[in-house]
Scaffold this active site. Structure first.
Site, PDB file in Angstrom:
ATOM      1  N   ALA A  82      78.567  31.783  29.327  1.00 15.22           N
ATOM      2  CA  ALA A  82      77.464  31.257  28.524  1.00 15.22           C
ATOM      3  C   ALA A  82      77.610  31.637  27.052  1.00 15.22           C
ATOM      4  O   ALA A  82      78.084  32.718  26.718  1.00 15.22           O
ATOM      5  CB  ALA A  82      76.137  31.763  29.065  1.00 15.22           C
ATOM      6  N   VAL A 149      78.088  36.954  29.596  1.00 16.37           N
ATOM      7  CA  VAL A 149      77.990  36.763  28.153  1.00 16.37           C
ATOM      8  C   VAL A 149      79.362  36.457  27.574  1.00 16.37           C
ATOM      9  O   VAL A 149      80.294  37.240  27.726  1.00 16.37           O
ATOM     10  CB  VAL A 149      77.413  38.029  27.468  1.00 16.37           C
ATOM     11  CG1 VAL A 149      77.183  37.773  25.994  1.00 16.37           C
ATOM     12  CG2 VAL A 149      76.134  38.475  28.155  1.00 16.37           C
ATOM     13  N   CYS A 150      79.474  35.362  26.849  1.00 13.94           N
ATOM     14  CA  CYS A 150      80.783  34.930  26.361  1.00 13.94           C
ATOM     15  C   CYS A 150      81.421  35.941  25.418  1.00 13.94           C
ATOM     16  O   CYS A 150      82.606  36.197  25.489  1.00 13.94           O
ATOM     17  CB  CYS A 150      80.651  33.582  25.647  1.00 13.94           C
ATOM     18  SG  CYS A 150      82.207  32.990  24.948  1.00 13.94           S
ATOM     19  N   PHE A 151      80.630  36.527  24.522  1.00 13.61           N
ATOM     20  CA  PHE A 151      81.226  37.387  23.503  1.00 13.61           C
ATOM     21  C   PHE A 151      81.370  38.837  23.958  1.00 13.61           C
ATOM     22  O   PHE A 151      81.620  39.730  23.167  1.00 13.61           O
ATOM     23  CB  PHE A 151      80.437  37.284  22.193  1.00 13.61           C
ATOM     24  CG  PHE A 151      80.727  36.022  21.455  1.00 13.61           C
ATOM     25  CD1 PHE A 151      81.797  35.936  20.584  1.00 13.61           C
ATOM     26  CD2 PHE A 151      79.967  34.889  21.669  1.00 13.61           C
ATOM     27  CE1 PHE A 151      82.104  34.754  19.924  1.00 13.61           C
ATOM     28  CE2 PHE A 151      80.259  33.705  21.010  1.00 13.61           C
ATOM     29  CZ  PHE A 151      81.321  33.636  20.135  1.00 13.61           C
ATOM     30  N   LYS A 165      85.728  40.011  18.402  1.00 19.41           N
ATOM     31  CA  LYS A 165      85.787  38.571  18.637  1.00 19.41           C
ATOM     32  C   LYS A 165      84.892  37.817  17.660  1.00 19.41           C
ATOM     33  O   LYS A 165      83.720  38.131  17.507  1.00 19.41           O
ATOM     34  CB  LYS A 165      85.353  38.299  20.075  1.00 19.41           C
ATOM     35  CG  LYS A 165      85.538  36.879  20.554  1.00 19.41           C
ATOM     36  CD  LYS A 165      85.312  36.838  22.056  1.00 19.41           C
ATOM     37  CE  LYS A 165      85.376  35.424  22.582  1.00 19.41           C
ATOM     38  NZ  LYS A 165      85.198  35.388  24.040  1.00 19.41           N
TER      39      LYS A 165
END
Length: 278
Positions: A82, A149-151, A165
């Site tokens: 996400a 969580v993507c990050f 990132k």
């Protein structure tokens, strides 16, 4: 040597359903030979939580928090985790799998395309580089991500600045065409990001809160004068032209194409059947 012509679209702020429908429409038109490869930039209105194609909504996402904060919500056609699309510029690249010198493997094609983002960061004076796992533990982390969580973590060939990132991307391949899109963070509201995810416990949420500043960073944290969206569009456009040795030609979709996008929105991206199917 004459450079190949690609289309360039800057959509500006759009709804989540429109953004995903237009990306898919561009893929369709390119697969049918109607248009050349495309680089597109866009933003999100309202700020939106997008989930990966394979994600389980009710397991990972706090939908009540999404609704309470008037955020958009959409399932992407691409994989990955996400992403909260808030203070960012989003890019998409649509190009045939058979494009000259495009690697067959997903990972290497990802590297080739992401080179445009790398060069864009450098256009802006940031020392960006690709993240590649150096240890077996790091590789295992990529194969089995600990968080929705993507990050939370960098993946193969994700872009990092000073070890953190700054851009997350995802890719899908359909009808012989690659669609890669990703988020370029200008600023990051960590509390808003944390609020839209489910955690096993308050302790787990607190661990993520402490970990995020070590893992993820926004571009404007590196500069005294914040970058603007216009600056970023110009820099990353030049980055793609340099990295892919192409020339970008501005393009606007016509009325017939607009109708096709709106049909995709209605039939797919605005439906619960799509957004909550997992």
């Amino acid at each position: 040597m004459v450079k190949k012509q690609w289309y360039f679209i800057n959509s500006g702020p759009c709804s989540s359903a429109y953004n995903m429908a237009l990306d898919e429409a561009l893929l369709d038109w390119h697969s049918e030979g109607e248009i050349p490869p495309v680089i597109r930039f866009y933003e999100w209105n309202p700020a939106t939580l997008s989930i990966g194609y394979f994600q389980q909504v009710h397991k990972d996402i706090n939908l009540q928090a999404v609704q309470n904060q008037n955020l958009g919500f959409i399932r992407r056609p691409t994989g990955g985790r996400a992403v909260l699309h808030d203070q960012e510029l989003t890019y998409s690249v649509i190009v045939s799998e058979s494009y000259p010198n495009m690697p067959e493997t997903v990972t290497e094609a990802y590297r080739v395309i992401s080179e445009g983002i790398l060069q864009g960061f450098r256009q802006l004076g940031l020392n960006a580089y690709f993240s590649v796992p150096e240890t077996k533990e790091q590789l295992d982390d990529l194969k089995k991500p600990k968080s929705a969580v993507c990050f939370d973590a960098s993946s193969w060939y994700e872009l990092v600045v000073e070890g953190k990132k700054v851009a997350g991307s995802a890719q899908t391949r359909q009808k012989g065409v690659i669609l890669q899109h990703g988020a370029i963070l200008l600023d990051l509201n960590e509390e808003l990001l944390l609020s839209v995810f489910n955690f096993d416990s308050d302790e787990a949420k607190e661990r993520m809160r402490k970990k995020l500043p070590e893992k993820a960073v926004a571009m404007n944290q590196f500069v005294d004068i914040p970058f603007t969206i216009e600056q970023c569009v110009n820099a990353f456009s030049k980055g793609f032209e340099e990295a892919l040795n192409i020339e970008l030609t501005p393009y606007e979709i016509n009325e017939k194409q607009q109708q096709y996008v709106e049909q995709l929105m209605q039939k797919k991206y605005l439906t619960d059947a799509w957004n909550f199917k997992k």
